[in-house]
Design a protein around this motif. Structure first.
Motif, PDB file in Angstrom:
ATOM      1  N   UNK A   1     -10.563  -1.577  -6.190  1.00  9.16           N
ATOM      2  CA  UNK A   1     -10.135  -2.418  -5.082  1.00  9.16           C
ATOM      3  C   UNK A   1      -9.667  -3.767  -5.621  1.00  9.16           C
ATOM      4  N   UNK A   2      -8.761  -4.426  -4.892  1.00  6.55           N
ATOM      5  CA  UNK A   2      -8.265  -5.730  -5.352  1.00  6.55           C
ATOM      6  C   UNK A   2      -9.403  -6.726  -5.537  1.00  6.55           C
ATOM      7  N   UNK A   3      -9.217  -7.725  -6.423  1.00  2.00           N
ATOM      8  CA  UNK A   3      -7.973  -8.040  -7.135  1.00  2.00           C
ATOM      9  C   UNK A   3      -7.702  -7.099  -8.309  1.00  2.00           C
ATOM     10  N   UNK A   4      -6.408  -6.792  -8.499  1.00  2.00           N
ATOM     11  CA  UNK A   4      -5.964  -5.918  -9.593  1.00  2.00           C
ATOM     12  C   UNK A   4      -4.886  -6.652 -10.386  1.00  2.00           C
ATOM     13  N   UNK A   5      -5.003  -6.609 -11.704  1.00  2.00           N
ATOM     14  CA  UNK A   5      -3.998  -7.229 -12.576  1.00  2.00           C
ATOM     15  C   UNK A   5      -3.940  -6.389 -13.853  1.00  2.00           C
ATOM     16  N   UNK A   6      -3.005  -5.451 -13.914  1.00  2.00           N
ATOM     17  CA  UNK A   6      -2.953  -4.506 -15.029  1.00  2.00           C
ATOM     18  C   UNK A   6      -1.528  -4.346 -15.552  1.00  2.00           C
ATOM     19  N   UNK A   7      -1.416  -3.880 -16.794  1.00  2.00           N
ATOM     20  CA  UNK A   7      -0.166  -3.337 -17.324  1.00  2.00           C
ATOM     21  C   UNK A   7      -0.462  -1.930 -17.819  1.00  2.00           C
TER      22      UNK A   7
ATOM     23  N   UNK B   1       5.156  -4.801  -3.922  1.00  2.00           N
ATOM     24  CA  UNK B   1       4.691  -3.426  -3.698  1.00  2.00           C
ATOM     25  C   UNK B   1       4.904  -3.046  -2.243  1.00  2.00           C
ATOM     26  N   UNK B   2       5.541  -1.902  -2.026  1.00  2.00           N
ATOM     27  CA  UNK B   2       5.846  -1.427  -0.669  1.00  2.00           C
ATOM     28  C   UNK B   2       4.540  -1.178   0.095  1.00  2.00           C
ATOM     29  N   UNK B   3       4.471  -1.621   1.360  1.00  2.00           N
ATOM     30  CA  UNK B   3       3.247  -1.397   2.155  1.00  2.00           C
ATOM     31  C   UNK B   3       2.826   0.067   2.203  1.00  2.00           C
ATOM     32  N   UNK B   4       3.809   0.994   2.187  1.00  2.00           N
ATOM     33  CA  UNK B   4       3.488   2.420   2.231  1.00  2.00           C
ATOM     34  C   UNK B   4       2.701   2.835   0.996  1.00  2.00           C
ATOM     35  N   UNK B   5       3.045   2.264  -0.169  1.00  2.00           N
ATOM     36  CA  UNK B   5       2.336   2.578  -1.410  1.00  2.00           C
ATOM     37  C   UNK B   5       0.910   2.053  -1.348  1.00  2.00           C
ATOM     38  N   UNK B   6       0.726   0.849  -0.820  1.00  2.00           N
ATOM     39  CA  UNK B   6      -0.625   0.297  -0.672  1.00  2.00           C
ATOM     40  C   UNK B   6      -1.466   1.173   0.240  1.00  2.00           C
ATOM     41  N   UNK B   7      -0.897   1.602   1.363  1.00  2.00           N
ATOM     42  CA  UNK B   7      -1.621   2.460   2.316  1.00  2.00           C
ATOM     43  C   UNK B   7      -2.006   3.783   1.669  1.00  2.00           C
ATOM     44  N   UNK B   8      -1.088   4.368   0.892  1.00  2.00           N
ATOM     45  CA  UNK B   8      -1.380   5.640   0.217  1.00  2.00           C
ATOM     46  C   UNK B   8      -2.577   5.530  -0.720  1.00  2.00           C
ATOM     47  N   UNK B   9      -2.804   4.332  -1.221  1.00  2.00           N
ATOM     48  CA  UNK B   9      -3.892   4.122  -2.177  1.00  2.00           C
ATOM     49  C   UNK B   9      -5.146   3.555  -1.506  1.00  2.00           C
ATOM     50  N   UNK B  10      -5.154   3.503  -0.177  1.00  2.00           N
ATOM     51  CA  UNK B  10      -6.337   3.035   0.537  1.00  2.00           C
ATOM     52  C   UNK B  10      -6.499   1.532   0.561  1.00  2.00           C
ATOM     53  N   UNK B  11      -5.395   0.789   0.382  1.00  2.00           N
ATOM     54  CA  UNK B  11      -5.439  -0.679   0.428  1.00  2.00           C
ATOM     55  C   UNK B  11      -4.705  -1.155   1.673  1.00  2.00           C
ATOM     56  N   UNK B  12      -5.332  -2.003   2.453  1.00  2.00           N
ATOM     57  CA  UNK B  12      -4.761  -2.484   3.709  1.00  2.00           C
ATOM     58  C   UNK B  12      -3.642  -3.482   3.417  1.00  2.00           C
TER      59      UNK B  12
END
Length: 337
Positions: free
Chosen positions: A181-187, A286-297
Motif C-alpha cells: 500500500x502507498x506510499x510507493x517509490x520504486x524502479x 498513473x491512470x485511475x483505472x490502473x490504481x483501481x485494478x491494484x486495490x488503491x483508491x
C-alpha cells in the motif's frame, strides 16, 4: 639350518641395500609364502625337540632384521622421492607473476547501474519481477484489454494464450501495488521482449528501467521535478527537459520526454539529427483505472510512472549508432568502454 638362515639374512640385507632394488620383489622372495625363509621353516619338523626353539628364535630374528631393513629402505626411498618432487616443483616466489587480464562491466550494465544509483539517491527502491509473465499483468491490468490497438506496438512472444514474455517492466509495478500500500517509490529494471525485426535501432530483446511513485497529493509537477533532477545528474547540470503530449493507456495525462542534446547543447548536430533534443523516456500520471485494478483508491491516492530504454541512453551517451554492436560481444568494441 642355522648357517642357511644366516645366509638368507646376509643375501636379503645386501639385496635391500642395492640402489634401485625392487623392494616388493625382495619381500616376496624372502618372506612370502613361497619365500626362502618360509621354505627353511617348513623343514623344522626334521629337527630335534632341543634344536627347534633355537632355530625358531634365529628364524624370527632373521625375519625381524629383514622387515626392519625393508621398512627403513622404504622410508628412505619415500624421502628421496619427496625431496626430488620438491626440487622439481619448487616455486620462486620472487619471480613476477603472470598478469591476469581483467575484464570490465558491459556498457549496458554500466549505464543501468548509474541510473539505479541516481534513483536510489532519490529514495527509490529496486524491485524485480518475472520475465515470463501473465497477459493480465502485462496488458489487462495496465488498461490494455484484449484487441486494444496499443498491443500492436508491444507485440511480444507468447508461450500460451495467457503466458508471454513481458514487453515492458510495468507488470512489476502492478505486482508491487497489489502487495504494498502507498506510499510507493520504486524502479523496476530488467530485460523485456518484443517481436521486432533486428536492425540498427530495434532488437527483440532490450532493457528497460521503469519507475513508479504513488502517494497522497502526487502531481505532474512532482514528476517533472524528479525527472529534471535525474537528467541533470546523468547528463550534466546544463541538461534541459522538454515534455510533449502523448498517449499511453496506463497513464493520463501522458508525455514523451526529451533531453537537450548533450553533444551540442541543443544547437543541433548529427547525434540529435539537428533538432537539439533527444527523446529519452515516456511518462505520465498513473491512470485511475490502473490504481483501481491494484486495490488503491484513486480518490485518495495519485501517482506517476515513467519508463526509459537502457540501450537508448547508452547509444546516445556513448555515441553508438547501431544497437546490434551492444549484443555481438565483439571484444574490440567492448574494450572501448
Amino acid at each position: 639350518m642355522k648357517e642357511k638362515l644366516q645366509k638368507i639374512r646376509e643375501e636379503a640385507l645386501l639385496a635391500i641395500a642395492t640402489e634401485g632394488a625392487d623392494l616388493e620383489q625382495i619381500r616376496i622372495h624372502y618372506l612370502g609364502k613361497k619365500g626362502e625363509l618360509t621354505a627353511v621353516l617348513r623343514g623344522m619338523g626334521a629337527l630335534t625337540a632341543e634344536e627347534r626353539p633355537v632355530v625358531g628364535q634365529i628364524a624370527n630374528e632373521v625375519r625381524a632384521d629383514i622387515e626392519k631393513a625393508l621398512g627403513e629402505k622404504v622410508k628412505e626411498e619415500k624421502e628421496k622421492l619427496l625431496q626430488k618432487k620438491l626440487e622439481e616443483e619448487k616455486i620462486d616466489v620472487t619471480f613476477p607473476a603472470k598478469a591476469s587480464r581483467m575484464g570490465h562491466l558491459h556498457p549496458l550494465t554500466q549505464i543501468q547501474r548509474n541510473i539505479e544509483d541516481i534513483f536510489i539517491g532519490m529514495g527509490f527502491s529496486i524491485v524485480e519481477g518475472p520475465e515470463v509473465e501473465y497477459d493480465y499483468y502485462n496488458f489487462q491490468a495496465l488498461n490494455i484489454p484484449e484487441n486494444h490497438p496499443a498491443r500492436d506496438t508491444q507485440d511480444t512472444f507468447y508461450i500460451t494464450d495467457n503466458i508471454l514474455l513481458r514487453s515492458q517492466t510495468s507488470p512489476v509495478q502492478v505486482r508491487t501495488m497489489e502487495k504494498q500500500k502507498p506510499p510507493i517509490r520504486i524502479i523496476s529494471p530488467g530485460r523485456v521482449y518484443r517481436s521486432d525485426a533486428v536492425d540498427s535501432t530495434h532488437s527483440p530483446l532490450f532493457h528497460q528501467i521503469e519507475g513508479l511513485v504513488v502517494d497522497k497529493g502526487i502531481t505532474m509537477g512532482d514528476l517533472k521535478g524528479m525527472l529534471e533532477t535525474f537528467a541533470k545528474t546523468l547528463f550534466g547540470e546544463d541538461a534541459r527537459l522538454r515534455f510533449r503530449p502523448h498517449h499511453f493507456p496506463f497513464t493520463e495525462p501522458s508525455a514523451e520526454v526529451d533531453v537537450s542534446c548533450f553533444v551540442c547543447g541543443g544547437k543541433g548536430c548529427r547525434v540529435c539529427k539537428n533538432e537539439g533534443w533527444i527523446e529519452i523516456l515516456g511518462a505520465g500520471m498513473v491512470h485511475p483505472f490502473v490504481l483501481e485494478n491494484c486495490g488503491i483508491d484513486p480518490n485518495v491516492y495519485s501517482g506517476f510512472a515513467f519508463g526509459l530504454g537502457v540501450e537508448r541512453i547508452a547509444m546516445k551517451q556513448y555515441g553508438i549508432d547501431d544497437m546490434r554492436l551492444l549484443y555481438e560481444n565483439d571484444v574490440r568494441f567492448l574494450d572501448q568502454f
